[in-house]
Design a protein around this motif. Structure first.
Motif, PDB file in Angstrom:
ATOM      1  N   GLY A  86       0.819  -1.207   0.000  1.00  0.00           N
ATOM      2  CA  GLY A  86       0.000   0.000   0.000  1.00  0.00           C
ATOM      3  C   GLY A  86       0.851   1.254   0.000  1.00  0.00           C
ATOM      4  O   GLY A  86       1.998   1.236   0.422  1.00  0.00           O
ATOM      5  N   ASN A  87       0.252   2.340  -0.481  1.00  0.00           N
ATOM      6  CA  ASN A  87       0.976   3.612  -0.492  1.00  0.00           C
ATOM      7  C   ASN A  87       0.175   4.684   0.234  1.00  0.00           C
ATOM      8  O   ASN A  87       0.229   5.852  -0.110  1.00  0.00           O
ATOM      9  N   TYR A  88      -0.573   4.249   1.282  1.00  0.00           N
ATOM     10  CA  TYR A  88      -1.417   5.218   1.967  1.00  0.00           C
ATOM     11  C   TYR A  88      -0.594   6.250   2.735  1.00  0.00           C
ATOM     12  O   TYR A  88      -1.092   7.310   3.084  1.00  0.00           O
ATOM     13  N   GLU A  89       0.679   5.938   3.018  1.00  0.00           N
ATOM     14  CA  GLU A  89       1.496   6.867   3.801  1.00  0.00           C
ATOM     15  C   GLU A  89       2.687   7.421   3.027  1.00  0.00           C
ATOM     16  O   GLU A  89       3.003   8.596   3.134  1.00  0.00           O
ATOM     17  N   LYS A  90       3.347   6.585   2.234  1.00  0.00           N
ATOM     18  CA  LYS A  90       4.560   7.009   1.540  1.00  0.00           C
ATOM     19  C   LYS A  90       4.255   7.362   0.089  1.00  0.00           C
ATOM     20  O   LYS A  90       4.200   6.489  -0.774  1.00  0.00           O
ATOM     21  N   TYR A  91       4.061   8.637  -0.166  1.00  0.00           N
ATOM     22  CA  TYR A  91       3.805   9.090  -1.524  1.00  0.00           C
ATOM     23  C   TYR A  91       4.064  10.594  -1.604  1.00  0.00           C
ATOM     24  O   TYR A  91       4.172  11.283  -0.592  1.00  0.00           O
ATOM     25  N   VAL A  92       4.195  11.082  -2.837  1.00  0.00           N
ATOM     26  CA  VAL A  92       4.295  12.519  -3.081  1.00  0.00           C
ATOM     27  C   VAL A  92       3.303  12.873  -4.180  1.00  0.00           C
ATOM     28  O   VAL A  92       2.899  12.008  -4.972  1.00  0.00           O
ATOM     29  N   THR A  93       2.897  14.134  -4.230  1.00  0.00           N
ATOM     30  CA  THR A  93       1.949  14.587  -5.251  1.00  0.00           C
ATOM     31  C   THR A  93       2.537  15.775  -5.995  1.00  0.00           C
ATOM     32  O   THR A  93       2.917  16.775  -5.380  1.00  0.00           O
ATOM     33  N   PHE A  94       2.628  15.634  -7.324  1.00  0.00           N
ATOM     34  CA  PHE A  94       3.071  16.729  -8.186  1.00  0.00           C
ATOM     35  C   PHE A  94       2.066  16.909  -9.313  1.00  0.00           C
ATOM     36  O   PHE A  94       1.670  15.937  -9.971  1.00  0.00           O
ATOM     37  N   ASN A  95       1.643  18.162  -9.525  1.00  0.00           N
ATOM     38  CA  ASN A  95       0.697  18.484 -10.606  1.00  0.00           C
ATOM     39  C   ASN A  95      -0.550  17.603 -10.555  1.00  0.00           C
ATOM     40  O   ASN A  95      -1.073  17.156 -11.574  1.00  0.00           O
TER      41      ASN A  95
END
Length: 329
Positions: free
Chosen positions: A239-248
């Motif tokens: 899962g990626n509920y915690e480790k992620y980044v958001t661009f555009n």
């Protein structure tokens, strides 16, 4: 007279089964949280069995750890582009299976991913995306096709300077499998090896029920959206509920495509059911990289493998042999 004896024996067996209890121990192994559960007659017997499992997991960590400079894995990595390294047959076979999974997934899983430069940060410190050049360079040394195995001498050779192998995506699953195998051989009738979410089960609970696993709702990680029975099976969730980044407006997970250097997008949770935790571990990661449609289609072609995928909108998708109606109840 014979019939009476048989009935007595049957009753005795039934009483023995239902006199057993569930015992658990939680501890840190391989840098992760492990929970070992066994069904046993008493705490002394249970602790003995759990100690055996801990010993086996510790043995495997010493064999496969790339952090331990004394391990055979570290020796392989130190000698990349220099010379082949002779290893134990167990490690050789594990690397061989990892390469086969790499081939099967067309590189979505790659045991040489450890060669990747860590240019993505998921601790909140990233404010801009890495450049295309930096991303391309980050995976220049990744490639399972550059791992040369010699089956006669049990040697492993990495062709490229700076190349590395690592078992972060299958190591805990393999350890769970080996601990389960050992305990079964020692006569433990049922149990669970939970290697930080990589779960492998066998047997039944003392009341005769199968073990059940809760599938976390990634939109609210404190809740489960399904409770499914495990029948001598393994299950792994990525899962990626915690480790992620958001661009555009695009959400990039911490799971990186080893072929491109770009983080996976579109999926927030992938759960894989398989006979072994090792393969479930590798495929859960692979599905993230492949994407929902390709990943599910891939799983549908594999025997005894099933998956549940949740996309970034919170919608649930499954492989063909899991009833989605059941999950929504």
């Amino acid at each position: 007279m014979k019939r009476t004896v048989l009935i007595c024996v049957a009753l005795l067996c039934a009483n023995t089964i239902f006199s057993q209890e569930i015992f658990k121990r939680t501890l840190k192994l391989m840098g992760s949280r492990f929970e070992i559960t066994v069904v046993a007659n008493d705490s002394t017997e249970a602790n003995n069995y759990i100690d055996m499992a801990v010993g086996e997991i510790t043995r495997i960590e010493k064999l496969i750890s790339s952090w331990d400079p004394a391990s055979q894995t570290s020796e392989i990595n130190r000698n990349a582009s220099i010379k082949p390294i002779k290893v134990d047959e167990e490690l050789y076979n594990l690397i061989g299976r990892a390469i086969e999974i790499s081939k099967l997934t067309e590189g979505a899983f790659d045991v040489s991913f450890a060669s990747m430069d860590k240019i993505w940060k998921f601790d909140g410190s990233m404010t801009v995306m890495p450049s295309k050049e930096a991303i391309k360079e980050s995976v220049a040394k990744v490639g399972y096709k550059n791992i040369i195995l010699d089956p006669e001498n049990f040697t492993v050779f990495l062709k490229l300077e700076g190349m590395k192998i690592g078992f972060g995506a299958i190591g805990k699953g393999y350890a769970a499998d080996k601990a389960k195998k050992l305990l079964m051989e020692k006569g433990v009738s049922a149990g669970i090896i939970n290697a930080s979410g990589d779960m492998n089960t066998w047997g039944r609970q003392p009341d005769g029920e199968f073990w059940k696993v809760a599938i976390t709702n990634p939109m609210d990680k404190n809740k489960a959206f399904a409770l499914l029975p495990l029948k001598d099976n393994a299950v792994v969730t990525s899962g990626n509920y915690e480790k992620y980044v958001t661009f555009n407006g695009v959400r990039y997970t911490h799971i990186i495509d080893p072929r491109t250097g770009y983080p996976a997008t579109g999926i927030i949770s992938a759960t894989v059911f398989a006979p072994k935790a090792e393969i479930a571990d590798a495929l859960a990661t692979s599905i993230f990289v492949m994407g929902k449609d390709v990943g599910i289609d891939f799983v549908n072609q594999l025997p005894k493998i099933e998956c549940i995928v949740i996309d970034e909108k919170g919608e649930i998708f499954t492989s063909k042999n899991i009833e989605i109606e059941t999950l929504k109840k």
